[in-house]
Write a protein that holds these residues in place. Structure first.
Motif, PDB file in Angstrom:
ATOM      1  N   THR A   1      57.905  54.708  23.012  1.00 23.06           N
ATOM      2  CA  THR A   1      57.547  54.295  24.754  1.00 23.06           C
ATOM      3  C   THR A   1      56.338  53.027  24.618  1.00 23.06           C
ATOM      4  O   THR A   1      56.074  53.288  22.627  1.00 23.06           O
ATOM      5  CB  THR A   1      56.738  55.375  25.883  1.00 23.06           C
ATOM      6  OG1 THR A   1      56.154  54.712  26.191  1.00 23.06           O
ATOM      7  CG2 THR A   1      55.627  56.114  24.620  1.00 23.06           C
ATOM      8  N   ASP A   2      56.039  51.900  25.219  1.00 19.23           N
ATOM      9  CA  ASP A   2      55.047  51.415  24.726  1.00 19.23           C
ATOM     10  C   ASP A   2      53.492  51.940  24.988  1.00 19.23           C
ATOM     11  O   ASP A   2      53.364  52.981  25.689  1.00 19.23           O
ATOM     12  CB  ASP A   2      55.389  49.930  25.787  1.00 19.23           C
ATOM     13  CG  ASP A   2      53.911  49.300  25.299  1.00 19.23           C
ATOM     14  OD1 ASP A   2      53.342  48.818  23.998  1.00 19.23           O
ATOM     15  OD2 ASP A   2      53.494  48.193  26.207  1.00 19.23           O
ATOM     16  N   GLN A   3      52.606  51.606  24.131  1.00 19.62           N
ATOM     17  CA  GLN A   3      51.375  52.975  23.976  1.00 19.62           C
ATOM     18  C   GLN A   3      50.339  51.948  25.365  1.00 19.62           C
ATOM     19  O   GLN A   3      49.792  52.469  26.514  1.00 19.62           O
ATOM     20  CB  GLN A   3      50.619  52.099  23.495  1.00 19.62           C
ATOM     21  CG  GLN A   3      49.099  53.026  23.116  1.00 19.62           C
ATOM     22  CD  GLN A   3      49.148  54.210  23.498  1.00 19.62           C
ATOM     23  OE1 GLN A   3      49.441  55.091  23.631  1.00 19.62           O
ATOM     24  NE2 GLN A   3      47.210  54.904  23.628  1.00 19.62           N
ATOM     25  N   ARG A   4      50.342  50.406  25.688  1.00 18.26           N
ATOM     26  CA  ARG A   4      49.348  49.573  27.544  1.00 18.26           C
ATOM     27  C   ARG A   4      50.282  50.338  27.780  1.00 18.26           C
ATOM     28  O   ARG A   4      50.778  48.729  27.939  1.00 18.26           O
ATOM     29  CB  ARG A   4      48.947  49.413  25.818  1.00 18.26           C
ATOM     30  CG  ARG A   4      47.971  49.468  25.376  1.00 18.26           C
ATOM     31  CD  ARG A   4      46.920  47.978  24.796  1.00 18.26           C
ATOM     32  NE  ARG A   4      45.929  48.373  24.099  1.00 18.26           N
ATOM     33  CZ  ARG A   4      44.483  48.066  24.280  1.00 18.26           C
ATOM     34  NH1 ARG A   4      44.738  47.126  24.809  1.00 18.26           N
ATOM     35  NH2 ARG A   4      43.797  48.393  23.034  1.00 18.26           N
ATOM     36  N   MET A   5      50.648  50.830  28.969  1.00 20.22           N
ATOM     37  CA  MET A   5      50.942  51.129  30.627  1.00 20.22           C
ATOM     38  C   MET A   5      50.121  51.251  31.410  1.00 20.22           C
ATOM     39  O   MET A   5      48.394  51.049  31.317  1.00 20.22           O
ATOM     40  CB  MET A   5      52.736  51.046  30.428  1.00 20.22           C
ATOM     41  CG  MET A   5      53.235  51.211  29.250  1.00 20.22           C
ATOM     42  SD  MET A   5      54.914  52.028  29.696  1.00 20.22           S
ATOM     43  CE  MET A   5      53.948  53.848  28.924  1.00 20.22           C
ATOM     44  N   PRO A   6      50.201  50.469  32.746  1.00 16.69           N
ATOM     45  CA  PRO A   6      49.261  50.583  33.579  1.00 16.69           C
ATOM     46  C   PRO A   6      48.908  51.647  34.091  1.00 16.69           C
ATOM     47  O   PRO A   6      46.951  52.267  33.802  1.00 16.69           O
ATOM     48  CB  PRO A   6      50.252  49.758  34.856  1.00 16.69           C
ATOM     49  CG  PRO A   6      51.134  48.887  34.149  1.00 16.69           C
ATOM     50  CD  PRO A   6      51.396  49.275  33.186  1.00 16.69           C
ATOM     51  N   GLU A   7      49.760  52.985  34.690  1.00 20.08           N
ATOM     52  CA  GLU A   7      49.083  54.238  35.241  1.00 20.08           C
ATOM     53  C   GLU A   7      49.308  54.798  34.663  1.00 20.08           C
ATOM     54  O   GLU A   7      48.002  56.329  34.199  1.00 20.08           O
ATOM     55  CB  GLU A   7      50.216  54.463  36.168  1.00 20.08           C
ATOM     56  CG  GLU A   7      51.850  54.726  36.002  1.00 20.08           C
ATOM     57  CD  GLU A   7      52.517  53.749  36.148  1.00 20.08           C
ATOM     58  OE1 GLU A   7      53.497  54.086  35.421  1.00 20.08           O
ATOM     59  OE2 GLU A   7      52.295  52.123  35.871  1.00 20.08           O
ATOM     60  N   LYS A   8      49.507  54.587  33.084  1.00 23.03           N
ATOM     61  CA  LYS A   8      49.778  56.413  31.981  1.00 23.03           C
ATOM     62  C   LYS A   8      50.218  55.024  30.437  1.00 23.03           C
ATOM     63  O   LYS A   8      50.330  54.207  30.421  1.00 23.03           O
ATOM     64  CB  LYS A   8      50.748  56.866  32.100  1.00 23.03           C
ATOM     65  CG  LYS A   8      49.990  58.563  32.830  1.00 23.03           C
ATOM     66  CD  LYS A   8      51.629  59.190  32.804  1.00 23.03           C
ATOM     67  CE  LYS A   8      51.823  60.289  33.824  1.00 23.03           C
ATOM     68  NZ  LYS A   8      52.232  61.481  33.931  1.00 23.03           N
ATOM     69  N   THR A   9      49.461  55.321  29.567  1.00 19.82           N
ATOM     70  CA  THR A   9      49.455  54.661  28.729  1.00 19.82           C
ATOM     71  C   THR A   9      51.071  55.615  28.005  1.00 19.82           C
ATOM     72  O   THR A   9      51.430  56.589  28.582  1.00 19.82           O
ATOM     73  CB  THR A   9      48.209  55.304  27.584  1.00 19.82           C
ATOM     74  OG1 THR A   9      48.121  57.004  27.071  1.00 19.82           O
ATOM     75  CG2 THR A   9      46.612  55.252  27.981  1.00 19.82           C
ATOM     76  N   GLY A  10      51.328  55.362  27.028  1.00 20.37           N
ATOM     77  CA  GLY A  10      52.423  55.916  26.570  1.00 20.37           C
ATOM     78  C   GLY A  10      52.042  57.536  25.322  1.00 20.37           C
ATOM     79  O   GLY A  10      52.518  57.903  26.307  1.00 20.37           O
ATOM     80  N   VAL A  11      50.759  57.608  25.207  1.00 25.97           N
ATOM     81  CA  VAL A  11      50.803  58.707  25.149  1.00 25.97           C
ATOM     82  C   VAL A  11      50.102  59.742  25.724  1.00 25.97           C
ATOM     83  O   VAL A  11      51.182  60.993  25.811  1.00 25.97           O
ATOM     84  CB  VAL A  11      49.515  59.046  24.012  1.00 25.97           C
ATOM     85  CG1 VAL A  11      48.851  60.353  23.238  1.00 25.97           C
ATOM     86  CG2 VAL A  11      49.267  57.673  22.836  1.00 25.97           C
TER      87      VAL A  11
END
Length: 157
Positions: free
Chosen positions: A57-67
């Motif tokens: 998963t990518d870390q920086r996403m709009p609704e939730k971070t990857g973590v």
């Protein structure tokens, strides 16, 4: 030919950028069975429908971070090996990935194809060893139950 596709490592790649998803699929579709999700929510849907071995998963996403995504799926989907991919070097994200998301490996974008392929294969080896360990533990528990039953029968007779 059908059995070969069933043996492929099943990877879920979650990224909010369509170009990254398509590049990943184009690069790895021959080696692995690739599932793509453009959001954490779509990733969760795929996890509910498919048995996934590895999640990237990518870390920086709009609704939730990857973590946050990885952390949220652990209670329901604890078995897949988790990899975090990001274009940014954020030390707090690395710490959170390890502590909260139980991430096996942290990778930076743009990925180097052979390195990522090696990381995926190594992650799958860990996944396979965990599954084999689980299978052997269950077999051992069953054998212990059978031995206890036989021991009780011998004590009663």
């Amino acid at each position: 030919m059908e059995s070969q596709s069933e043996e492929k490592i099943k990877i879920l790649y979650v990224d909010d950028e369509e170009n990254n998803l398509q590049a990943f699929k184009a690069t790895f579709r021959r080696d692995f069975k690739v599932f793509l999700a453009i959001s954490a929510q779509e990733g969760e849907r795929i996890l509910n429908d498919e048995e996934i071995d590895i999640i990237i998963t990518d870390q920086r996403m709009p609704e939730k971070t990857g973590v946050e995504f990885l952390e949220s799926i652990i209670p329901v989907h604890p078995k897949p090996i988790r990899l975090l991919l990001t274009g940014y070097t954020d030390i707090q994200a690395v710490i959170d990935a390890i502590n909260k998301g139980q991430v096996y490996h942290y990778l930076t974008k743009p990925w180097e194809e052979e390195y990522l392929r090696t990381v995926i294969k190594n992650a799958y080896e860990v996944y396979s060893l965990r599954r084999e360990n689980e299978r052997l533990t269950q077999a051992l528990l069953k054998a212990n139950e059978q031995l206890e039953f036989l021991l009780r029968q011998n004590l009663l007779s």
